[in-house]
Write an enzyme that holds these catalytic residues in place. Sequence first.
Site, PDB file in Angstrom:
ATOM      1  N   THR A 132       2.524   8.458 -22.700  1.00 28.57           N
ATOM      2  CA  THR A 132       0.838   8.896 -22.122  1.00 28.57           C
ATOM      3  C   THR A 132       0.101   8.771 -23.176  1.00 28.57           C
ATOM      4  O   THR A 132       0.200   8.029 -24.103  1.00 28.57           O
ATOM      5  CB  THR A 132       2.114  10.001 -21.818  1.00 28.57           C
ATOM      6  OG1 THR A 132      -0.002  10.803 -21.855  1.00 28.57           O
ATOM      7  CG2 THR A 132       1.661  10.974 -23.585  1.00 28.57           C
ATOM      8  N   HIS A 140      -4.117 -20.806  19.134  1.00 29.32           N
ATOM      9  CA  HIS A 140      -4.909 -19.610  18.939  1.00 29.32           C
ATOM     10  C   HIS A 140      -6.116 -19.572  20.036  1.00 29.32           C
ATOM     11  O   HIS A 140      -6.120 -18.791  20.193  1.00 29.32           O
ATOM     12  CB  HIS A 140      -5.489 -19.573  17.569  1.00 29.32           C
ATOM     13  CG  HIS A 140      -4.649 -19.267  16.797  1.00 29.32           C
ATOM     14  ND1 HIS A 140      -3.610 -20.213  16.800  1.00 29.32           N
ATOM     15  CD2 HIS A 140      -4.760 -18.316  15.996  1.00 29.32           C
ATOM     16  CE1 HIS A 140      -2.864 -19.244  15.042  1.00 29.32           C
ATOM     17  NE2 HIS A 140      -3.408 -18.266  15.237  1.00 29.32           N
ATOM     18  N   ASP A 158      -3.601  18.990 -16.911  1.00 31.58           N
ATOM     19  CA  ASP A 158      -1.641  18.656 -16.550  1.00 31.58           C
ATOM     20  C   ASP A 158      -1.158  19.550 -16.450  1.00 31.58           C
ATOM     21  O   ASP A 158       0.125  19.561 -15.402  1.00 31.58           O
ATOM     22  CB  ASP A 158      -0.768  19.600 -18.257  1.00 31.58           C
ATOM     23  CG  ASP A 158      -1.234  17.556 -18.792  1.00 31.58           C
ATOM     24  OD1 ASP A 158      -1.695  16.525 -18.824  1.00 31.58           O
ATOM     25  OD2 ASP A 158      -1.249  17.735 -20.587  1.00 31.58           O
ATOM     26  N   GLU A 171      -9.518 -24.932  12.186  1.00 27.47           N
ATOM     27  CA  GLU A 171      -8.572 -25.166  10.959  1.00 27.47           C
ATOM     28  C   GLU A 171      -6.888 -25.279  11.630  1.00 27.47           C
ATOM     29  O   GLU A 171      -5.864 -25.380  11.373  1.00 27.47           O
ATOM     30  CB  GLU A 171      -8.206 -23.903  11.968  1.00 27.47           C
ATOM     31  CG  GLU A 171      -9.369 -22.891  10.919  1.00 27.47           C
ATOM     32  CD  GLU A 171      -8.984 -20.880  10.501  1.00 27.47           C
ATOM     33  OE1 GLU A 171      -7.857 -20.827  10.839  1.00 27.47           O
ATOM     34  OE2 GLU A 171      -9.206 -20.223  10.094  1.00 27.47           O
ATOM     35  N   ASN A 184      10.735   6.755 -17.715  1.00 25.33           N
ATOM     36  CA  ASN A 184      10.566   5.947 -19.337  1.00 25.33           C
ATOM     37  C   ASN A 184      10.248   4.690 -18.896  1.00 25.33           C
ATOM     38  O   ASN A 184      10.212   4.467 -17.199  1.00 25.33           O
ATOM     39  CB  ASN A 184      11.751   6.562 -20.226  1.00 25.33           C
ATOM     40  CG  ASN A 184      12.625   6.218 -18.916  1.00 25.33           C
ATOM     41  OD1 ASN A 184      12.576   5.615 -18.612  1.00 25.33           O
ATOM     42  ND2 ASN A 184      14.167   7.176 -19.741  1.00 25.33           N
ATOM     43  N   TYR A 212       9.865  11.195  -8.127  1.00 25.43           N
ATOM     44  CA  TYR A 212      11.091  11.206  -9.515  1.00 25.43           C
ATOM     45  C   TYR A 212      10.555  12.272 -10.058  1.00 25.43           C
ATOM     46  O   TYR A 212       8.754  12.246 -10.780  1.00 25.43           O
ATOM     47  CB  TYR A 212      10.585  10.001 -10.745  1.00 25.43           C
ATOM     48  CG  TYR A 212      12.155  10.229 -11.606  1.00 25.43           C
ATOM     49  CD1 TYR A 212      13.002  10.607 -10.521  1.00 25.43           C
ATOM     50  CD2 TYR A 212      11.597   9.981 -12.542  1.00 25.43           C
ATOM     51  CE1 TYR A 212      14.001  10.599 -12.032  1.00 25.43           C
ATOM     52  CE2 TYR A 212      12.314   9.758 -13.539  1.00 25.43           C
ATOM     53  CZ  TYR A 212      13.973  10.479 -13.235  1.00 25.43           C
ATOM     54  OH  TYR A 212      14.422  10.572 -14.551  1.00 25.43           O
ATOM     55  N   GLU A 218      -5.935   6.735 -19.935  1.00 25.51           N
ATOM     56  CA  GLU A 218      -4.752   7.419 -18.883  1.00 25.51           C
ATOM     57  C   GLU A 218      -5.176   8.761 -18.690  1.00 25.51           C
ATOM     58  O   GLU A 218      -5.920   8.951 -18.111  1.00 25.51           O
ATOM     59  CB  GLU A 218      -3.053   7.788 -19.732  1.00 25.51           C
ATOM     60  CG  GLU A 218      -2.539   9.096 -18.643  1.00 25.51           C
ATOM     61  CD  GLU A 218      -1.006   9.197 -18.942  1.00 25.51           C
ATOM     62  OE1 GLU A 218      -0.345   9.734 -17.779  1.00 25.51           O
ATOM     63  OE2 GLU A 218      -0.780   8.740 -19.868  1.00 25.51           O
ATOM     64  N   HIS A 219      -6.302   9.568 -19.707  1.00 29.76           N
ATOM     65  CA  HIS A 219      -7.032  10.789 -20.282  1.00 29.76           C
ATOM     66  C   HIS A 219      -7.784  10.093 -21.364  1.00 29.76           C
ATOM     67  O   HIS A 219      -7.820   9.685 -22.117  1.00 29.76           O
ATOM     68  CB  HIS A 219      -5.765  11.610 -21.017  1.00 29.76           C
ATOM     69  CG  HIS A 219      -4.968  11.898 -20.105  1.00 29.76           C
ATOM     70  ND1 HIS A 219      -3.387  11.349 -20.743  1.00 29.76           N
ATOM     71  CD2 HIS A 219      -4.397  12.883 -19.113  1.00 29.76           C
ATOM     72  CE1 HIS A 219      -2.768  12.111 -19.479  1.00 29.76           C
ATOM     73  NE2 HIS A 219      -3.249  13.226 -19.135  1.00 29.76           N
ATOM     74  N   GLN A 249      -0.985  15.716 -26.793  1.00 28.81           N
ATOM     75  CA  GLN A 249      -0.510  14.308 -25.973  1.00 28.81           C
ATOM     76  C   GLN A 249       0.468  13.173 -26.928  1.00 28.81           C
ATOM     77  O   GLN A 249       1.849  13.205 -26.674  1.00 28.81           O
ATOM     78  CB  GLN A 249      -1.818  13.379 -25.470  1.00 28.81           C
ATOM     79  CG  GLN A 249      -2.555  13.860 -24.353  1.00 28.81           C
ATOM     80  CD  GLN A 249      -1.865  14.010 -23.262  1.00 28.81           C
ATOM     81  OE1 GLN A 249      -1.995  15.516 -23.016  1.00 28.81           O
ATOM     82  NE2 GLN A 249      -1.352  13.043 -22.754  1.00 28.81           N
ATOM     83  N   HIS A 302       4.736  14.782 -26.825  1.00 29.86           N
ATOM     84  CA  HIS A 302       5.643  13.966 -25.314  1.00 29.86           C
ATOM     85  C   HIS A 302       6.201  12.562 -25.455  1.00 29.86           C
ATOM     86  O   HIS A 302       7.133  12.748 -25.350  1.00 29.86           O
ATOM     87  CB  HIS A 302       4.007  13.495 -24.169  1.00 29.86           C
ATOM     88  CG  HIS A 302       3.913  14.141 -23.521  1.00 29.86           C
ATOM     89  ND1 HIS A 302       4.053  14.882 -21.945  1.00 29.86           N
ATOM     90  CD2 HIS A 302       2.855  14.593 -23.148  1.00 29.86           C
ATOM     91  CE1 HIS A 302       3.481  15.194 -21.475  1.00 29.86           C
ATOM     92  NE2 HIS A 302       2.661  15.598 -21.948  1.00 29.86           N
ATOM     93  N   GLN A 326      18.869   4.710 -11.636  1.00 31.68           N
ATOM     94  CA  GLN A 326      19.038   4.959 -10.609  1.00 31.68           C
ATOM     95  C   GLN A 326      18.974   5.751  -9.246  1.00 31.68           C
ATOM     96  O   GLN A 326      19.402   5.223  -8.175  1.00 31.68           O
ATOM     97  CB  GLN A 326      21.142   5.512 -11.118  1.00 31.68           C
ATOM     98  CG  GLN A 326      20.521   6.639 -12.288  1.00 31.68           C
ATOM     99  CD  GLN A 326      20.396   6.388 -13.709  1.00 31.68           C
ATOM    100  OE1 GLN A 326      20.064   5.595 -13.825  1.00 31.68           O
ATOM    101  NE2 GLN A 326      21.339   7.527 -13.861  1.00 31.68           N
TER     102      GLN A 326
END
Length: 440
Positions: free
Chosen positions: A248, A432, A373, A427, A225, A129, A339-340, A270, A273, A193
């Site tokens: 971010t 087995h 980036d 067991e 998002n 995506y 994240e960064h 940043q 964004h 979607q």
Amino acid sequence: MISRLDLRGRKLTRRELVDVLPRAELGVEDAAAQVAPVVADVRRRGAAALRDLAERFDHVRPQYLRVPPAELTSALETLPGTVRAGLEESIVRVRSGHAAQKPQDFTVQIAPGAQVRQRWVPVERVGLYAPGGLAVYPSSVIMNVVAAQEAGVPGLAVASPPQADNGGLPHPTILAACALLGVEEVYAVGGAQAVAMFAYGADGSDPVDGDVLCEAVDVITGPGNVYVAAAKRLVRGVVGIDAEAGPTEIAVLADDSADAGHVAADLVSQAEHDPLAAAVLVTDSVELASAVEARVADVAAETHHRERVAQALDGPQSAIVVVDDMVQGLGVVDAYGAEHLEIQTRDAAELAEKVRNAGAIFVGPWSPVSLGDYMAGSNHVLPTGGCARFASGLGVHSFVKAVQVIEYDRDALAVVADRIVAVANDEDLPAHGDAVRARF
């Protein structure tokens, strides 16, 4: 514009640190309730639902949900030369960085005649995506596609929102990036979607789409998002996902040797964004904190997306955190799990080796997050919201799975046969043991 949090003299546990540090509220639970009907609709009605949802959310009804090959070619042909050169350089560097990530198969001789092998197998098909809301991200196309290609995934599909300004197709630069990477399966589908389409597949609704518009995938990756994150949560288990990525975030660990102008510019970079983007400075220098406060206000006022930046910097998710020393500073950034994470200190390289929790670490004044980036060779799809405590950024490992292969001969099985029977009986699973005894 940006608040200050003074932790000097405070001895906080890790849990207390996590609670007191600034963080954006993702609200995935609330978004999931809104997204569930969307996911169900796509699963039930396929392409027809995708067109209706595009009209509702993207304000355009695409003629083509799958982008025609000629549109990919056209987008590349009309791409400005400087942008093309930048994307091509990014592809080369990211491919080089990811080629080195390929895990190696191995074989272990457990005992004479007893062998266990491990093979790394790429998943068969992935859905990638690329967002297209507040900004357009051909760089995200590169990060996702190159990692999957280097993993050896045979089937790749990319989805990005349809745009009214582009005749219901994704942004031309997204299409051009796909063309540069050799991706032919591209969809004009956005948001939750797109996640639903990849997870469940989608039947066509007219001759343009064909009987099957999109086959289901095995793994879905890529940023988005809160609604994309919520959709990923809903389909997790049906497919694999990279992460529930939130807004971010950048954290900068700096001492009095840092350049306030560099730090301010990086925080603003940043913040542009998203109004929910987080910008955090952790420093043991009150003088640097004050200098950055002043500079960040000036830089934010002059930047193109000043309103968005101001919201992000003024929000509860952003702050300047003042600490006693770098020992406390390391504890803060590890609790935050950015994240960064930029480290701008005299001993930046040494401190970087001590950090446990960060999506990516940028060492020294010449390694800004913007480099990562686009062209560092690393991946910019990284864990957010503190998930760096247990999660990694996107890479080749995101698209492969380990398969163990066990091969024993008769004598090797005979050595452990009685012990297998004993454990199986303990067991209360005697069949087995019987399955082993049957061979002798």
